[in-house]
Design a protein around this motif. Structure first.
Motif, mmCIF file in Angstrom:
data_model
loop_
_atom_site.group_PDB
_atom_site.id
_atom_site.type_symbol
_atom_site.label_atom_id
_atom_site.label_comp_id
_atom_site.label_asym_id
_atom_site.label_seq_id
_atom_site.Cartn_x
_atom_site.Cartn_y
_atom_site.Cartn_z
ATOM 1 N N MET A 1 0.459 4.177 -2.742
ATOM 2 C CA MET A 1 0.150 5.542 -2.332
ATOM 3 C C MET A 1 1.184 6.517 -2.869
ATOM 4 O O MET A 1 0.843 7.608 -3.331
ATOM 5 C CB MET A 1 0.063 5.626 -0.814
ATOM 6 C CG MET A 1 -0.416 6.981 -0.302
ATOM 7 S SD MET A 1 -2.100 7.372 -0.805
ATOM 8 C CE MET A 1 -3.009 6.177 0.177
ATOM 9 N N LEU B 1 -7.380 3.043 -3.561
ATOM 10 C CA LEU B 1 -6.624 1.904 -3.047
ATOM 11 C C LEU B 1 -7.443 1.013 -2.135
ATOM 12 O O LEU B 1 -7.040 -0.110 -1.835
ATOM 13 C CB LEU B 1 -5.377 2.404 -2.304
ATOM 14 C CG LEU B 1 -4.366 3.168 -3.162
ATOM 15 C CD1 LEU B 1 -3.173 3.591 -2.329
ATOM 16 C CD2 LEU B 1 -3.919 2.328 -4.345
ATOM 17 N N GLN B 2 -8.590 1.495 -1.685
ATOM 18 C CA GLN B 2 -9.448 0.681 -0.824
ATOM 19 C C GLN B 2 -10.362 -0.250 -1.619
ATOM 20 O O GLN B 2 -11.020 -1.106 -1.033
ATOM 21 C CB GLN B 2 -10.293 1.590 0.080
ATOM 22 C CG GLN B 2 -9.485 2.277 1.165
ATOM 23 C CD GLN B 2 -10.327 3.211 2.001
ATOM 24 O OE1 GLN B 2 -11.495 3.453 1.709
ATOM 25 N NE2 GLN B 2 -9.738 3.748 3.070
ATOM 26 N N PRO C 1 0.810 -1.231 0.000
ATOM 27 C CA PRO C 1 0.000 0.000 0.000
ATOM 28 C C PRO C 1 0.840 1.276 0.000
ATOM 29 O O PRO C 1 0.450 2.271 -0.619
ATOM 30 C CB PRO C 1 -0.826 -0.138 1.279
ATOM 31 C CG PRO C 1 -0.884 -1.604 1.539
ATOM 32 C CD PRO C 1 0.414 -2.158 1.071
ATOM 33 N N LEU D 1 0.258 9.508 -5.488
ATOM 34 C CA LEU D 1 0.402 10.912 -5.090
ATOM 35 C C LEU D 1 1.510 11.641 -5.841
ATOM 36 O O LEU D 1 1.574 12.875 -5.769
ATOM 37 C CB LEU D 1 0.690 10.998 -3.581
ATOM 38 C CG LEU D 1 -0.425 10.556 -2.638
ATOM 39 C CD1 LEU D 1 0.039 10.652 -1.194
ATOM 40 C CD2 LEU D 1 -1.673 11.397 -2.849
ATOM 41 N N ALA E 1 -6.687 9.256 -3.675
ATOM 42 C CA ALA E 1 -5.774 8.121 -3.761
ATOM 43 C C ALA E 1 -6.149 7.023 -2.771
ATOM 44 O O ALA E 1 -6.117 5.826 -3.094
ATOM 45 C CB ALA E 1 -4.342 8.599 -3.511
ATOM 46 N N GLU E 2 -6.531 7.404 -1.563
ATOM 47 C CA GLU E 2 -6.900 6.407 -0.552
ATOM 48 C C GLU E 2 -8.187 5.686 -0.943
ATOM 49 O O GLU E 2 -8.324 4.475 -0.728
ATOM 50 C CB GLU E 2 -7.052 7.076 0.808
ATOM 51 C CG GLU E 2 -7.236 6.090 1.945
ATOM 52 C CD GLU E 2 -7.326 6.775 3.290
ATOM 53 O OE1 GLU E 2 -7.159 6.109 4.314
ATOM 54 O OE2 GLU E 2 -7.582 8.006 3.298
ATOM 55 N N ARG E 3 -9.136 6.409 -1.535
ATOM 56 C CA ARG E 3 -10.375 5.767 -1.969
ATOM 57 C C ARG E 3 -10.104 4.723 -3.059
ATOM 58 O O ARG E 3 -10.684 3.630 -3.040
ATOM 59 C CB ARG E 3 -11.348 6.827 -2.503
ATOM 60 C CG ARG E 3 -12.018 7.657 -1.423
ATOM 61 C CD ARG E 3 -13.004 8.619 -2.055
ATOM 62 N NE ARG E 3 -13.681 9.417 -1.037
ATOM 63 C CZ ARG E 3 -14.588 10.361 -1.331
ATOM 64 N NH1 ARG E 3 -14.911 10.602 -2.602
ATOM 65 N NH2 ARG E 3 -15.151 11.038 -0.363
ATOM 66 N N TRP F 1 -4.763 13.238 -1.074
ATOM 67 C CA TRP F 1 -4.736 11.999 -0.293
ATOM 68 C C TRP F 1 -6.076 11.267 -0.358
ATOM 69 O O TRP F 1 -6.121 10.042 -0.486
ATOM 70 C CB TRP F 1 -4.384 12.310 1.159
ATOM 71 C CG TRP F 1 -4.274 11.096 2.037
ATOM 72 C CD1 TRP F 1 -5.292 10.412 2.649
ATOM 73 C CD2 TRP F 1 -3.068 10.398 2.379
ATOM 74 N NE1 TRP F 1 -4.813 9.362 3.360
ATOM 75 C CE2 TRP F 1 -3.437 9.325 3.223
ATOM 76 C CE3 TRP F 1 -1.729 10.595 2.094
ATOM 77 C CZ2 TRP F 1 -2.519 8.445 3.753
ATOM 78 C CZ3 TRP F 1 -0.808 9.716 2.624
ATOM 79 C CH2 TRP F 1 -1.192 8.660 3.429
ATOM 80 N N ILE F 2 -7.167 11.991 -0.282
ATOM 81 C CA ILE F 2 -8.493 11.368 -0.234
ATOM 82 C C ILE F 2 -8.789 10.562 -1.503
ATOM 83 O O ILE F 2 -9.191 9.393 -1.413
ATOM 84 C CB ILE F 2 -9.576 12.434 0.021
ATOM 85 C CG1 ILE F 2 -9.390 13.045 1.420
ATOM 86 C CG2 ILE F 2 -10.971 11.845 -0.114
ATOM 87 C CD1 ILE F 2 -10.349 14.177 1.736
#
Length: 220
Positions: free
Chosen positions: A142, A209-210, A138, A146, A205-207, A202-203
């Motif tokens: 990330m 990857l989930q 992860p 980013l 990219a995190e979404r 960040w938001i």
């Protein structure tokens, strides 16, 4: 010393004062000459009284003294804060307007950065799915997600900072006590925009990857 000025009369210098501001608060201090009222009468003369006493005790004494000089002399009393209200009004309105515009600009910047990051991540979902399927960590995903948005963010921030330095020259002419070279202001702007940009990138990219790898591979 004496000098001749204007009407060819000779004037004697009896004292020297420092430069001051006489038209607006945002102007640079400049030199001025003062003449006695007997030589240069003016119906709009201002008398400034400084005292540690409250205005309620000063005003009656000044009123009594002026009445002894000329009972028919009209005069109006104002405290120093009240006298500055009208002078400070344009600067306060400009500050409030620029504050609102700055808030709207920050909201627009966050929206733009968020949209740019979301678009950048959405175009690479298949790449992320493949990387997850082959065992990418992860943290690596990330960093990859980013990298591009952050490069664009840093480039735009550098250009915006340069334009801000140029625009601050105009701001110093509009807002009282504003300086175009305030390190605290620039540091605050840089830190604020960096945090907003980091959150906005960040938001998305995190979404991305989930999401499950199988779903990412099916995304077009």
């Amino acid at each position: 010393r004496r000098f001749m000025w204007g009407d060819s009369l000779t004037y004697e210098i009896v004292g020297v004062v420092e430069n001051g501001k006489y038209d607006s608060l945002t102007e640079r201090p400049w030199a001025a000459m003062f003449f006695p009222l007997e030589q240069n009468p003016n119906s709009a003369t201002s008398l400034m009284v400084r005292s540690p006493l409250p205005p309620s005790e000063i005003v009656p004494e000044v009123r009594r003294t002026l009445a002894q000089i000329d009972p028919s002399l009209p005069f109006v009393f104002h405290t120093w804060p009240d006298a500055l209200e009208f002078v400070l009004f344009p600067a306060r309105m400009a500050t409030a307007s620029l504050g609102v515009m700055g808030l709207l600009a920050a909201m627009l910047a966050v929206t733009g950065v968020f949209g740019m990051a979301m678009y950048s991540v959405s175009k690479r979902v298949r790449e992320f799915g493949i990387r997850v399927a082959v065992g990418a960590q992860p943290v690596q995903l990330m960093r990859s997600a980013l990298s591009r948005p952050l490069i664009l963010l840093l480039s735009g921030s550098a250009a915006g900072l340069l334009l801000g330095v140029i625009a601050s020259q105009l701001l110093a002419q509009m807002v009282y006590q504003a300086t175009p070279r305030d390190p605290l202001v620039f540091a605050g702007v840089i830190i604020t925009m960096a945090l907003l940009g980091l959150v906005a990138t960040w938001i998305p990219a995190e979404r991305a990857l989930q999401v499950h790898p199988a779903r990412l591979l099916r995304e077009e």
